[in-house]
Design an enzyme around this catalytic site. Structure first.
Site, short mmCIF file in Angstrom:
data_model
loop_
_atom_site.label_atom_id
_atom_site.label_comp_id
_atom_site.label_asym_id
_atom_site.label_seq_id
_atom_site.Cartn_x
_atom_site.Cartn_y
_atom_site.Cartn_z
N ALA A 72 -22.23 -24.84 -38.03
CA ALA A 72 -20.94 -24.48 -38.40
C ALA A 72 -21.04 -25.45 -39.73
O ALA A 72 -21.44 -24.96 -40.52
CB ALA A 72 -19.52 -25.19 -37.48
N GLU A 73 -21.01 -26.78 -39.58
CA GLU A 73 -21.48 -27.61 -40.92
C GLU A 73 -21.86 -27.02 -41.94
O GLU A 73 -22.01 -27.12 -43.24
CB GLU A 73 -21.13 -29.10 -40.78
CG GLU A 73 -19.41 -29.26 -40.15
CD GLU A 73 -19.40 -30.70 -39.76
OE1 GLU A 73 -19.99 -31.19 -40.47
OE2 GLU A 73 -19.08 -31.03 -38.66
N ASN A 75 -24.28 -33.28 -44.19
CA ASN A 75 -23.73 -32.60 -45.21
C ASN A 75 -24.32 -31.98 -46.61
O ASN A 75 -24.46 -31.16 -47.13
CB ASN A 75 -22.73 -32.01 -44.97
CG ASN A 75 -21.41 -31.78 -44.35
OD1 ASN A 75 -22.12 -30.55 -43.67
ND2 ASN A 75 -21.23 -32.69 -42.82
N HIS A 95 -14.63 -29.89 -43.09
CA HIS A 95 -13.77 -30.41 -41.85
C HIS A 95 -14.07 -29.87 -40.91
O HIS A 95 -14.42 -28.66 -40.52
CB HIS A 95 -12.29 -30.26 -41.61
CG HIS A 95 -11.24 -31.27 -41.04
ND1 HIS A 95 -10.76 -32.63 -41.51
CD2 HIS A 95 -10.77 -30.83 -39.85
CE1 HIS A 95 -10.32 -33.51 -40.13
NE2 HIS A 95 -10.34 -31.84 -39.17
N ASN A 147 -13.75 -28.81 -49.45
CA ASN A 147 -14.52 -30.58 -48.61
C ASN A 147 -14.77 -29.43 -47.31
O ASN A 147 -14.23 -28.36 -46.80
CB ASN A 147 -12.82 -31.32 -48.26
CG ASN A 147 -12.73 -31.68 -46.56
OD1 ASN A 147 -13.84 -32.96 -47.18
ND2 ASN A 147 -11.48 -32.05 -46.02
N GLY A 153 -24.93 -38.27 -44.64
CA GLY A 153 -25.35 -37.33 -45.65
C GLY A 153 -25.96 -35.88 -45.16
O GLY A 153 -26.51 -34.92 -45.50
C1 GRF Z 1 -19.53 -35.77 -39.67
O1 GRF Z 1 -18.10 -36.03 -38.81
C2 GRF Z 1 -18.65 -34.63 -40.48
O2 GRF Z 1 -18.47 -32.83 -39.38
C3 GRF Z 1 -17.86 -34.62 -41.42
O3 GRF Z 1 -17.85 -35.45 -42.13
C4 GRF Z 1 -18.89 -36.61 -41.10
C5 GRF Z 1 -20.62 -36.86 -41.72
O4 GRF Z 1 -20.98 -35.81 -42.36
N1 GRF Z 1 -17.83 -33.45 -42.50
P1 GRF Z 1 -22.19 -36.40 -42.84
O5 GRF Z 1 -23.82 -36.57 -42.07
O6 GRF Z 1 -22.32 -37.45 -43.62
O7 GRF Z 1 -22.25 -35.26 -44.56
#
Ligand code: GRF
Length: 205
Positions: free
Chosen positions: A184-185, A18, A114, A112, A16
């Site tokens: 980035a993310e 993100n 990626h 989403n 989690g």
């Molecule tokens: C990570 O590999 C991220 O790059 C992808 O999902 C995975 C876990 O992300 N989006 P998170 O820490 O659970 O958000």
């Protein structure tokens, strides 16, 4: 009348980070046209649910097994989204499949993140560390992250934002994953949530 914010559901499966970036963006005002109203995980033990609880955001686990498989899972998911009047779905490290019937129902309403520059290293089987392992194996010097709309093609929907991240000598998949997340993310996903939330709110007025 003050335009109500878009109600966002964040779908998770793992740590989690993100989701946390979106929560923090709402706190800091970067995300102001939408609000995280619900967090849904397909994995009971996902730490993302703890992050939701810590932030005072309702969270729930939907078990594919308990719902009798993919169809039951999506039926339950759709009914919760309906009941909670969700406007925008954000997949944040969500690793379950969503059928074409489900994604068609929420056309241009599912985002989403990626962890590569689509169309590189994406599609069937490219998720999590596997994406970074493939980038390192190929020897690319630049990778990054992509936020896109979700449609019936895995990682195939219209691209909203991308951000490039340098690959450095000696990078392991874990080190690279962390850099892509940090640089980035965690920037792109909140920004995309704000952009699409603002479009949803504007379309109402
Ligand atoms: C990570 O590999 C991220 O790059 C992808 O999902 C995975 C876990 O992300 N989006 P998170 O820490 O659970 O958000």
């Amino acid at each position: 009348m003050e335009n109500k914010k878009a109600r966002i559901a964040v779908l998770v499966s793992g740590g989690g980070t993100n989701l946390q970036a979106i929560i923090d963006a709402e706190k800091s005002g970067i995300l102001h046209s939408g609000t995280v109203a619900l967090v849904i995980s397909n994995v009971r033990s996902a730490y993302a649910l703890q992050r939701a609880a810590d932030a005072g955001i309702p969270g729930m686990w939907i078990s594919k097994k308990a719902e009798g498989g993919q169809e039951g899972f999506e039926r339950k998911l759709a009914s919760v989204l309906e009941e909670q009047q969700i406007d925008l779905i954000v997949l944040a490290g969500f690793l379950a499949i969503l059928s074409p019937a489900f994604t068609a129902r929420y056309d241009h309403r599912i985002l989403n993140i990626h962890p590569s520059l689509i169309p590189s290293f994406c599609g069937e089987g490219f998720y999590g560390l596997k994406v970074h392992e493939a980038a390192l194996a190929k020897g690319v010097k630049v990778t990054g992250a992509t936020v896109h709309f979700v449609n019936e093609i895995p990682d195939g929907g219209e691209i909203i934002f991308q951000k490039a991240v340098e690959i450095l000598d000696g990078d392991t998949p874990e080190i690279l994953q962390r850099r892509v997340m940090e640089q980035a993310e965690w920037k792109l996903l909140p920004a995309a949530a704000e952009k699409i939330s603002a479009q949803i709110v504007a379309a109402r007025s």
